[in-house]
Design a protein around this motif. Structure first.
Motif, short mmCIF file in Angstrom:
data_model
loop_
_atom_site.label_atom_id
_atom_site.label_comp_id
_atom_site.label_asym_id
_atom_site.label_seq_id
_atom_site.Cartn_x
_atom_site.Cartn_y
_atom_site.Cartn_z
N ASP A 1 17.47 17.75 -9.82
CA ASP A 1 18.12 17.36 -11.08
C ASP A 1 17.04 16.74 -11.96
O ASP A 1 16.75 15.55 -11.85
CB ASP A 1 19.26 16.38 -10.82
N SER B 1 14.94 10.24 -15.70
CA SER B 1 15.64 9.05 -16.22
C SER B 1 15.20 7.79 -15.51
O SER B 1 15.28 6.68 -16.06
CB SER B 1 17.16 9.24 -16.07
N SER C 1 13.88 12.44 -6.30
CA SER C 1 13.77 11.15 -6.97
C SER C 1 12.33 10.67 -6.94
O SER C 1 11.62 10.85 -5.95
CB SER C 1 14.67 10.12 -6.29
N ASP D 1 16.85 15.93 -15.14
CA ASP D 1 17.26 14.83 -16.01
C ASP D 1 17.35 13.52 -15.23
O ASP D 1 16.93 12.46 -15.70
CB ASP D 1 18.61 15.14 -16.67
N LYS D 2 17.87 13.59 -14.02
CA LYS D 2 18.00 12.39 -13.20
C LYS D 2 16.63 11.88 -12.76
O LYS D 2 16.36 10.67 -12.81
CB LYS D 2 18.85 12.70 -11.97
#
Length: 501
Positions: free
Chosen positions: A156, A162, A132, A158-159
């Motif tokens: 991840d 985003s 993150s 895409d996460k």
């Protein structure tokens, strides 16, 4: 020394915790570089007294979370480099105490999550495992402009993307990372620089590059799974693209027609691809040979072209004569001969020429008339050449730096694309200096008999290069030599005529 504003002690390994105490007396210091020194966490803690610092480079030092925490009083910091340190997720929350921080490098650390840092514009998390970025309150408004994730593992992707407001991102380097799809590019309207080399992207991902490609100026997709079909998707969508790297991909001559539709291109790298430079098209009942490299004539701004380790032959190079702005040309193939070198004489703007591993004879080099702008000629791997020929060539053209296993040169900046026109001294040496070549030189003479080699050297010293093609042994002629003798004679007239214009 009280007025000193900047001090760079980078890579001074003898700088220790004891020595850094002398720097603490310079209270007006604003910029301090101590990367890769002998400092430890104990010495870093002492730096908290330099409260005027706005730049602190601590790269390569084993800083702990506790040491980082001690620096929170440096509220003027705008630039903080912590690559290779021992900081972790436990220590990064202290970064929120730096309200002006715009540059942060935490590459090669154990950090996997980064809190919201509202002032960050450039972030380097290369070789990190990324879960993150900018989590927490207000995370959707971080004005991130540049993100480096070289070799990173995205848990991840895409996460991760985003959470970031990707509409601000202009520079993204995720080369050698775990990213396989590029869905997140859809919202990157401002992207100008994109490096996805050594990633697992395929043609299916190219549509996302195309959608974000209106302002794209730099694209590196080397060592990926792209084919000519993927390049087709880019055509017409990346009109401002200036640099394109496709080295070591499966693109072939079909891609040239699509590349020709990218009018702003200045640098193109097609090395180690399936490019041949010729194709056969049906014309009534016959097959007509065409030369796809001629399509590149539409690229009026093209300055650098790399065709190393492709299947391009002599005749395929002729259409490139009309690339009047070409300054750097990289060739490396044993399918090229004296003819190609003489064709290149007419490249009026050429400053750097790589002509490696070619079947170049001694007379071929001596008869070569270099373009006036040429300052570097790389002939490494041209195994037929002898030292006396290099000596003669250097006397005739002292302004040209000559590179070969038998020639030593003064070390220079390898960034030939910068277009440096400074002259470099060239001299001969009987010893091959390992730093002057890549260490993979193979003596190709072992393939041929002594009679063949003697015939090549003796004939090339007394016979003009172009006429000498008939005297090459059958192994060198291959099939292409016998098939194209008529072409070569025509080529001699064409390149001679072009060179006069």
């Amino acid at each position: 020394m009280n007025n000193l504003k900047e001090l760079d002690l980078s890579r001074c390994s003898k700088i220790t915790d004891a020595g850094i105490k002398h720097v603490l007396a310079i209270q007006n210091l604003e910029k301090l570089h101590v990367s890769e020194t002998g400092l430890t966490s104990n010495g870093v803690v002492l730096l908290s007294s330099l409260q005027n610092l706005n730049l602190l480079d601590l790269g390569g030092i084993s800083i702990t979370d506790e040491a980082l925490c001690s620096l929170q009083v440096l509220t003027n910091l705008e630039y903080l480099d912590l690559w290779g340190s021992k900081i972790s997720n436990r220590g990064v929350p202290v970064l929120e105490m730096f309200p002006k921080l715009s540059f942060l490098n935490i590459a090669w650390t154990e950090v996997t999550e980064l809190p919201y840092l509202p002032s960050i514009t450039c972030l380097n998390m290369s070789n990190c495992t990324i879960c993150s970025i900018f989590y927490g309150k207000g995370s959707t408004s971080a004005p991130l402009l540049k993100l480096f994730g070289l070799g990173a593992t995205f848990v991840d992707a895409d996460k991760v993307f985003s959470i970031i407001d990707t509409s601000h991102v202009m520079y993204l380097d995720v080369s050698s990372s775990s990213i396989c799809n590029l869905h997140f590019l859809v919202k990157m309207d401002m992207i100008e620089h994109l490096d996805v080399s050594f990633c697992g992207i395929t043609d299916d991902s190219v549509e996302y590059i195309a959608k974000a490609g209106k302002g794209l100026k730099f694209l590196n997709a080397s060592n990926s799974k792209l084919t000519s079909q993927g390049i087709c998707v880019l055509a017409g969508n990346v009109i401002n693209l200036e640099t394109l790297y496709l080295s070591n991909t499966s693109v072939d001559d079909v891609a040239l027609s699509y590349i020709a539709l990218m009018p702003s291109l200045r640098i193109v790298d097609l090395s180690r691809t399936k490019i041949k430079g010729f194709a056969y098209e049906k014309s009534q009942d016959n097959l007509e040979k065409t030369f796809p490299l001629s399509l590149l004539q539409n690229l009026s701004h093209l300055e650098s072209l790399n065709l190393e380790d492709t299947l391009v032959e002599d005749e395929a190079l002729l259409p490139l004569v009309f690339l009047k702005q070409l300054r750097c040309l990289y060739l490396k193939s044993d399918l090229l001969s004296d003819v190609s070198l003489h064709i290149l004489s007419s490249f009026s703007s050429l400053e750097y020429l790589g002509f490696r591993n070619a079947v170049l004879s001694n007379s071929g080099l001596l008869l070569f008339v270099p373009p006036k702008a040429l300052h570097t000629l790389d002939l490494r791997g041209c195994w037929l050449l002898i030292e006396d020929v290099f000596s003669s060539f250097c006397k005739r053209h002292p302004q040209i730096e000559l590179r070969h296993e038998l020639v030593g040169t003064v070390p220079i900046d390898e960034n030939v694309s910068a277009g440096s026109t400074s002259l470099h001294k060239t001299y001969l040496t009987s010893e091959v200096r390992s730093e002057e070549y890549d260490g993979c030189f193979v003596d190709e003479r072992i393939k041929y008999s002594m009679e063949d080699l003697l015939g090549l050297q003796l004939s090339s010293s007394s016979t003009p290069a172009l006429h000498g093609l008939n005297m090459l042994p059958k192994e060198l002629k291959r099939s292409k030599m016998s098939n194209h003798i008529s072409f070569l004679r025509g080529t001699c007239w064409i390149w001679h005529k072009v060179s006069r214009t």
